[in-house]
Design an enzyme around this catalytic site. Sequence first.
Site, PDB file in Angstrom:
ATOM      1  N   ASP A  50       0.847  -1.198   0.000  1.00 44.68           N
ATOM      2  CA  ASP A  50       0.000   0.000   0.000  1.00 44.68           C
ATOM      3  C   ASP A  50       0.881   1.246   0.000  1.00 44.68           C
ATOM      4  O   ASP A  50       2.077   1.170   0.264  1.00 44.68           O
ATOM      5  CB  ASP A  50      -0.950   0.012   1.206  1.00 44.68           C
ATOM      6  CG  ASP A  50      -0.234  -0.165   2.554  1.00 44.68           C
ATOM      7  OD1 ASP A  50       1.019  -0.167   2.587  1.00 44.68           O
ATOM      8  OD2 ASP A  50      -0.917  -0.299   3.576  1.00 44.68           O
ATOM      9  N   ASN A 119      -7.246  -0.129  14.554  1.00 48.29           N
ATOM     10  CA  ASN A 119      -8.669  -0.236  14.200  1.00 48.29           C
ATOM     11  C   ASN A 119      -8.954  -1.498  13.387  1.00 48.29           C
ATOM     12  O   ASN A 119     -10.050  -1.666  12.866  1.00 48.29           O
ATOM     13  CB  ASN A 119      -9.119   1.009  13.409  1.00 48.29           C
ATOM     14  CG  ASN A 119      -8.418   1.124  12.050  1.00 48.29           C
ATOM     15  OD1 ASN A 119      -7.500   0.363  11.753  1.00 48.29           O
ATOM     16  ND2 ASN A 119      -8.833   2.078  11.252  1.00 48.29           N
ATOM     17  N   HIS A 121      -7.393  -2.350  10.573  1.00 47.55           N
ATOM     18  CA  HIS A 121      -7.126  -2.300   9.130  1.00 47.55           C
ATOM     19  C   HIS A 121      -5.986  -3.247   8.780  1.00 47.55           C
ATOM     20  O   HIS A 121      -5.080  -3.483   9.568  1.00 47.55           O
ATOM     21  CB  HIS A 121      -6.883  -0.864   8.626  1.00 47.55           C
ATOM     22  CG  HIS A 121      -5.586  -0.232   9.006  1.00 47.55           C
ATOM     23  ND1 HIS A 121      -5.424   1.130   9.135  1.00 47.55           N
ATOM     24  CD2 HIS A 121      -4.367  -0.762   9.261  1.00 47.55           C
ATOM     25  CE1 HIS A 121      -4.166   1.389   9.450  1.00 47.55           C
ATOM     26  NE2 HIS A 121      -3.509   0.264   9.536  1.00 47.55           N
ATOM     27  N   GLU A 126      -9.604  -0.124   5.284  1.00 51.59           N
ATOM     28  CA  GLU A 126     -10.113   0.446   6.525  1.00 51.59           C
ATOM     29  C   GLU A 126     -11.461  -0.187   6.897  1.00 51.59           C
ATOM     30  O   GLU A 126     -12.091  -0.852   6.058  1.00 51.59           O
ATOM     31  CB  GLU A 126     -10.274   1.958   6.359  1.00 51.59           C
ATOM     32  CG  GLU A 126      -8.964   2.703   6.088  1.00 51.59           C
ATOM     33  CD  GLU A 126      -8.066   2.843   7.321  1.00 51.59           C
ATOM     34  OE1 GLU A 126      -8.280   2.150   8.341  1.00 51.59           O
ATOM     35  OE2 GLU A 126      -7.123   3.656   7.268  1.00 51.59           O
TER      36      GLU A 126
HETATM   37  P1  PGA Z   1       2.859  -0.401  12.259  1.00 52.92           P
HETATM   38  O1  PGA Z   1       1.653  -0.246  11.239  1.00 52.92           O
HETATM   39  O2  PGA Z   1       3.586  -1.641  11.878  1.00 52.92           O
HETATM   40  O3  PGA Z   1       3.700   0.834  12.063  1.00 52.92           O
HETATM   41  O4  PGA Z   1       2.257  -0.495  13.632  1.00 52.92           O
HETATM   42  C1  PGA Z   1       0.827  -1.324  10.985  1.00 52.92           C
HETATM   43  C2  PGA Z   1      -0.400  -0.909  10.227  1.00 52.92           C
HETATM   44  O5  PGA Z   1      -0.926   0.182  10.455  1.00 52.92           O
HETATM   45  O6  PGA Z   1      -0.876  -1.706   9.414  1.00 52.92           O
END
Ligand code: PGA
Length: 224
Positions: A50, A119, A121, A126
């Site tokens: 992404d 959350n 995601h 999302e």
């Molecule tokens: P992070 O992000 O590894 O920086 O915690 C994970 C995500 O938001 O998918």
Amino acid sequence: MAVKKAIAAKPDALLCLGSGDTPLGVFDILVKWHESGEIDFSKVHFVGLDEWLGMDEQDEGSCFYTMYQKLFIPLGLPATQIHCFDAKSTDADGECAKIDKLIAANAGLDFILLGIGSNGHLAMNEPGTLADALCHVSQLAESTILTGQKYFNKSTPLDKGITLGLKHIIEAKQIILMANGPQKAEIIKKTLDLESTSTIPSTFLKRAQNVSIMVDKAAAALLA
Ligand code: PGA
């Protein structure tokens, strides 16, 4: 390590490793194994998970900036083995179609390593995203916009992302989800406890064939 096994089983595997902070330690190990000759990346193809819409690997703090700096450049991968969205393109639909086609031509991803948002995601799918979503432009959740600031050295407006779809993730032949830290404890518990629901995209992992969840003690703190 699972990535090593996936490449040993299929030297031209199509892999997707998520950016974010969580997998950085894995990248360090992969680079070491590349240098020592323990893994041969010469035929492997990588798909970008992404990206923040409007950024690319030149933008410090972007997803693909991290992927290039921490993995693709140290591995010495040629551009032909890297397949990322051009999130600066004026044709986002065309970028999505390009990656959908690549994944379909391989009959799905061979391996995906994911982090998770607090959350729920997965990538930039999302809450509200359906399980059959292909690559798409997503409206970022407020919590993603706030948390996302940690990747940048100055306040950065974030609004939309371009992302692999939940369908690509769920249908990957092997999935590893990693979560570290107390801020992930609640979502890990919900992911495991709740039925699949689009309000928490990570619960759709229950529909996957081959998924492992790796958590540190803090992220596992609420599990019985
Ligand atoms: P992070 O992000 O590894 O920086 O915690 C994970 C995500 O938001 O998918």
